[in-house]
Write a protein that holds these residues in place. Structure first.
Motif, PDB file in Angstrom:
ATOM      1  N   TYR A 294      -0.346 -10.482   8.310  1.00 18.46           N
ATOM      2  CA  TYR A 294      -0.547  -9.646   8.006  1.00 18.46           C
ATOM      3  C   TYR A 294       1.302 -10.669   7.582  1.00 18.46           C
ATOM      4  O   TYR A 294       1.664 -11.261   7.908  1.00 18.46           O
TER       5      TYR A 294
ATOM      6  N   GLN B  91      -2.981   3.466   9.691  1.00 15.76           N
ATOM      7  CA  GLN B  91      -1.654   4.657  10.520  1.00 15.76           C
ATOM      8  C   GLN B  91      -0.195   3.416  10.482  1.00 15.76           C
ATOM      9  O   GLN B  91       0.039   3.395  11.054  1.00 15.76           O
ATOM     10  N   ILE B  92      -0.028   4.006   9.276  1.00  9.47           N
ATOM     11  CA  ILE B  92       1.481   4.176   8.827  1.00  9.47           C
ATOM     12  C   ILE B  92       2.505   5.555   9.613  1.00  9.47           C
ATOM     13  O   ILE B  92       2.490   6.132   8.977  1.00  9.47           O
TER      14      ILE B  92
ATOM     15  N   ARG C 290       5.155   9.328   7.981  1.00  5.91           N
ATOM     16  CA  ARG C 290       4.013   9.121   7.565  1.00  5.91           C
ATOM     17  C   ARG C 290       2.885   8.789   6.828  1.00  5.91           C
ATOM     18  O   ARG C 290       2.842   9.554   5.465  1.00  5.91           O
TER      19      ARG C 290
ATOM     20  N   ILE D  91       7.823   2.783   0.138  1.00  5.52           N
ATOM     21  CA  ILE D  91       8.171   2.222   1.016  1.00  5.52           C
ATOM     22  C   ILE D  91       9.018   0.699   0.878  1.00  5.52           C
ATOM     23  O   ILE D  91       9.198   0.467  -0.131  1.00  5.52           O
TER      24      ILE D  91
ATOM     25  N   ILE E  57       8.365  -1.279   8.914  1.00  4.78           N
ATOM     26  CA  ILE E  57       7.332  -0.079   8.868  1.00  4.78           C
ATOM     27  C   ILE E  57       6.296  -0.021  10.718  1.00  4.78           C
ATOM     28  O   ILE E  57       6.505  -1.439  10.826  1.00  4.78           O
ATOM     29  N   CYS E  58       6.504   0.660  10.615  1.00  2.00           N
ATOM     30  CA  CYS E  58       5.385   1.008  12.597  1.00  2.00           C
ATOM     31  C   CYS E  58       4.312   0.951  12.210  1.00  2.00           C
ATOM     32  O   CYS E  58       3.738   2.039  11.153  1.00  2.00           O
ATOM     33  N   ILE E  59       2.771   0.548  12.550  1.00  2.00           N
ATOM     34  CA  ILE E  59       1.424   0.249  11.934  1.00  2.00           C
ATOM     35  C   ILE E  59       0.162   0.083  12.575  1.00  2.00           C
ATOM     36  O   ILE E  59       0.582  -0.866  13.564  1.00  2.00           O
TER      37      ILE E  59
ATOM     38  N   LYS F 271       5.566  -4.248  14.481  1.00  2.00           N
ATOM     39  CA  LYS F 271       6.434  -3.353  13.543  1.00  2.00           C
ATOM     40  C   LYS F 271       7.272  -4.868  12.573  1.00  2.00           C
ATOM     41  O   LYS F 271       6.531  -5.595  13.045  1.00  2.00           O
TER      42      LYS F 271
END
Length: 710
Positions: free
Chosen positions: A584, A612-613, A618, A667, A673-675, A696
């Protein structure tokens, strides 16, 4: 006058089926079926004057029936694969997991098995690297020996094929391995009919537990824990579901009668957990007797029963009591625990002599209740406990002063005169519920369950004509005691992450079965150790990759963060991973994600890749590999998914690459960001990156490059 001895062996396994993956994630139902459930009856059958009770939990019985119908577990699937055809991940899985047995009693007695364990190491590093050191023959031997030692020695002695296989010891063939696995299924099919036959003969009594083995007092009202644990830290939400507690009891009685053709007279409440409310529900279901631990009796009558391990007045303990028309037996904790935890280290006859001497020294009348786990103790005994059990039953059959009885038989012949005015709430562990509530992880699990059940109740009110039985079944499964048994610090298992995932997948399935989107919190592991996954390499600067699905150049992703997916998650998951690395990175305009497949791209056709974030909002990005080269972006608003956009900055060729502009996913800089990424096929989850938890990512400020340079 003779002493009555009532022994109850409790047989239980949690429900290991992962509804999102549509398979059993752990093999313990099958392996205890081949090692414990049938031989316990065969040993007893040689002593027809000895009477014993067996408690069979419906969640175990249901899984036995599902194995009979053809469902298998991951371990079985990987055992079947010819050793020469195992891929690297499957080899690593076998190297890591096929030594899950008691090394002293189940591995070391087999020279080849011991040799393979020493080659791997009792403490070992990366199983992927280790697996390269094992030949196909060694892997086949490991597949075979793991499944062989989990068959009880009694079966290995009596079955000619198994006897010869054990004698051979090494260099097994694929055909021998296949026949061995067929023996597993043959043994499973014999278990339920054998218990029914023995019950009808009158030598054993069969009893039942609530269906999915819940801690019923806490299902009724989890704040009940305060009564026996005044200082406990309770969950945020007060979970109250008396109707679920009643359903777990009634479902168990109905299922038991369907299998065996008669109703159970007795019920062992899960973990011996009782309260006054639960005894009333048991009575309402038509159950005649139940049982729990001696300390519950001590606290119910407010009287000490022991000084050390000596009973002060044995007659107090060695009789059944009555509450709300239900007869209650209280187990002798010392005698029960000696079999469960101590005698495995003793010479069998010495252990039996000590056991019987303790009974005779304690009393000369009444009923001594010995209740314990009937499966897990035996792997610590030599020969899986066969010699101990034979000598115990032989001594009891010959005894003139100790008479074995079933619990129902005892109350039929001995009217109960003592009534209890109250029942102290607690379990057979410490006369409280501390294993299942109070720890941060336990409480979070309760709060997850509370929220999901509340949503289901609301949905049912809005849709009164909709059949929601499958969704409610997922709730009942989630109410089982075993999830919280492993949360917290009290117990350790190498597969805690598997339990965590199955638990959350059960709750996620509640929403999927109602056609609703699961809330974000269900994607966050409860186990603290696996919530936020740290990268192997942190981002070092902005990146500007070309989104073409190819590794265009060495420097393209050089400054990105990187996760080694082969090192993330528990042993049960590594075998399933389709991807090796997850990258990432970002620049001022966009977030970039990359997944590197392990195998040929042809293995990835007709799949849905779902990003999915879950924080700061969401968001779902859905890319269907067979449809087109567009990814659809959805944002959740007021629990409704709204299609936001479609982007063409996605490619899947040698690798998967996708660019997500920050302005499109809404964003901002400096947000976290939790992904995670999911791979689905035919609606079933087949992979996830990371395997557990989430990644994260901190969205950088505009001067990130300059800061990193300095």
């Amino acid at each position: 006058m003779s002493i009555s001895l009532a022994i109850l062996w409790h047989m239980h396994q949690p429900y290991y089926h992962d509804t999102l993956k549509n398979k059993f994630m752990l093999p313990w139902v099958r392996l205890h079926a081949t090692k414990d459930y049938l031989d316990m009856l065969l040993i007893l059958k040689n002593f027809p004057q000895v009477k014993v009770s067996f408690n069979l939990v419906p969640s175990l019985l249901k899984q036995l029936k599902e194995y009979e119908a053809g469902i298998t577990d991951i371990f079985f699937e990987y055992s079947l694969i010819p050793a020469e055809e195992l891929n690297e991940e499957q080899k690593a899985f076998i190297i890591e997991n096929f030594f899950l047995a008691n090394w002293k009693t189940m591995v070391e007695p087999f020279p080849r098995y011991k040799e393979l364990l020493e080659k791997r190491g009792k403490i070992y590093g990366d199983p992927l690297k280790l697996s390269k050191k094992f030949t196909s023959q060694e892997l086949r031997d490991l597949q075979t020996l793991f499944n062989l030692v989990w068959i009880d020695p009694l079966h290995r002695q009596q079955d000619l094929f198994l006897k010869e296989l054990q004698k051979k010891g090494a260099n097994f063939s694929e055909e021998e391995k296949k026949l061995l696995l067929e023996k597993h299924l043959e043994l499973i099919k014999q278990i339920i009919p054998a218990y029914k036959e023995m019950a009808l003969s009158g030598q054993i009594e069969l009893t039942v537990s609530p269906f999915y083995h819940p801690i019923l007092p806490l299902i009724y009202d989890n704040y009940k824990a305060k009564e026996c644990m005044p200082l406990v830290k309770l969950p945020q939400y007060n979970f109250q579901a008396p109707e679920d507690a009643e359903a777990q009891i009634n479902k168990a009685v109905v299922y038991f009668e369907e299998l065996f053709g008669f109703k159970p007279q007795g019920m062992w409440p899960s973990e011996g957990a009782v309260s006054e409310e639960i005894i009333r529900l048991i009575s309402k279901a038509g159950i005649k007797w139940t049982a729990t631990d001696e300390e519950i009796l001590a606290k119910s009558i407010n009287e000490n029963l022991r000084t050390g391990d000596k009973l002060i007045n044995p007659s107090i303990l060695y009789q059944p009591y009555e509450f709300e028309e239900v007869k209650i037996f209280f187990r002798d904790r010392v005698l029960s625990d000696l079999i469960g935890f101590v005698y495995s280290n003793w010479e069998p006859q010495k252990a039996v002599n000590d056991f019987l001497k303790r009974i005779r020294n304690s009393t000369n009348s009444g009923v001594v209740s010995v209740i314990l786990d009937g499966e897990n103790a035996w792997e610590y005994y030599e020969n899986d406990g066969e010699e101990f059990l034979k000598k115990l039953y032989e001594s009891l059959q010959k005894s003139k002063d100790i008479k074995t009885v079933t619990f129902s038989e005892y109350i039929q012949e001995n009217p109960v005169t003592k009534k209890l005015k109250k029942i102290f709430p607690g379990s057979w562990i410490g006369a409280n519920f501390s294993i299942w509530i109070g720890h941060e992880e336990d409480n979070l699990a309760w709060d997850y369950l509370y929220k999901v059940r509340k949503d289901l109740v609301s949905f049912q009110k809005e849709n009164p004509d909709k059949n929601l039985s499958e969704a409610w079944e997922q709730i009942y499964i989630s109410e089982g005691s075993d999830w919280n048994w492993w949360y917290g610090d009290e117990h350790y298992t190498e597969t805690k992450d598997v339990f965590d995932e199955i638990y959350r997948h059960n709750l996620i399935s509640v929403y999927l079965k109602t056609g609703k989107e699961p809330p974000a919190f269900l994607y966050v592991p409860i186990s603290k150790k696996i919530r936020e996954i740290k990268p192997e390499v942190e981002p070092k600067g902005f990146i500007y990759p070309k989104i073409d699905g190819k590794v265009t150049g060495y420097f393209e992703w050089l400054e990105a963060g990187r996760f080694n997916l082969q090192r993330i998650g528990g042993s049960m998951h590594k075998s399933e991973s389709l991807f090796s690395y997850f990258y990432y990175g970002f620049n001022r305009q966009s977030l970039f994600l990359r997944l590197d497949p392990k195998f040929s791209i042809k293995d990835y056709t007709d799949m849905t890749i779902q990003i999915q974030i879950i924080e700061p909002k969401r968001i779902k990005i859905i890319y269907e590999t067979m449809v087109n080269q567009l990814a659809k972006i959805f944002i959740q608003e007021n629990e409704t998914w709204i299609k936001k956009d479609e982007i063409d900055s996605v490619a899947f060729d040698e690798i998967l690459e996708i660019e997500l502009p920050f302005n499109v996913i809404e964003i901002k800089q400096e947000e976290n960001i939790c992904i995670f990424i999911e791979i689905l096929k035919n609606s079933y989850l087949i992979d996830r990156a990371p395997i557990v938890g989430f990644i994260k990512i901190h969205v950088p400020p505009p001067d990130f490059d300059k800061l990193m340079w300095f």
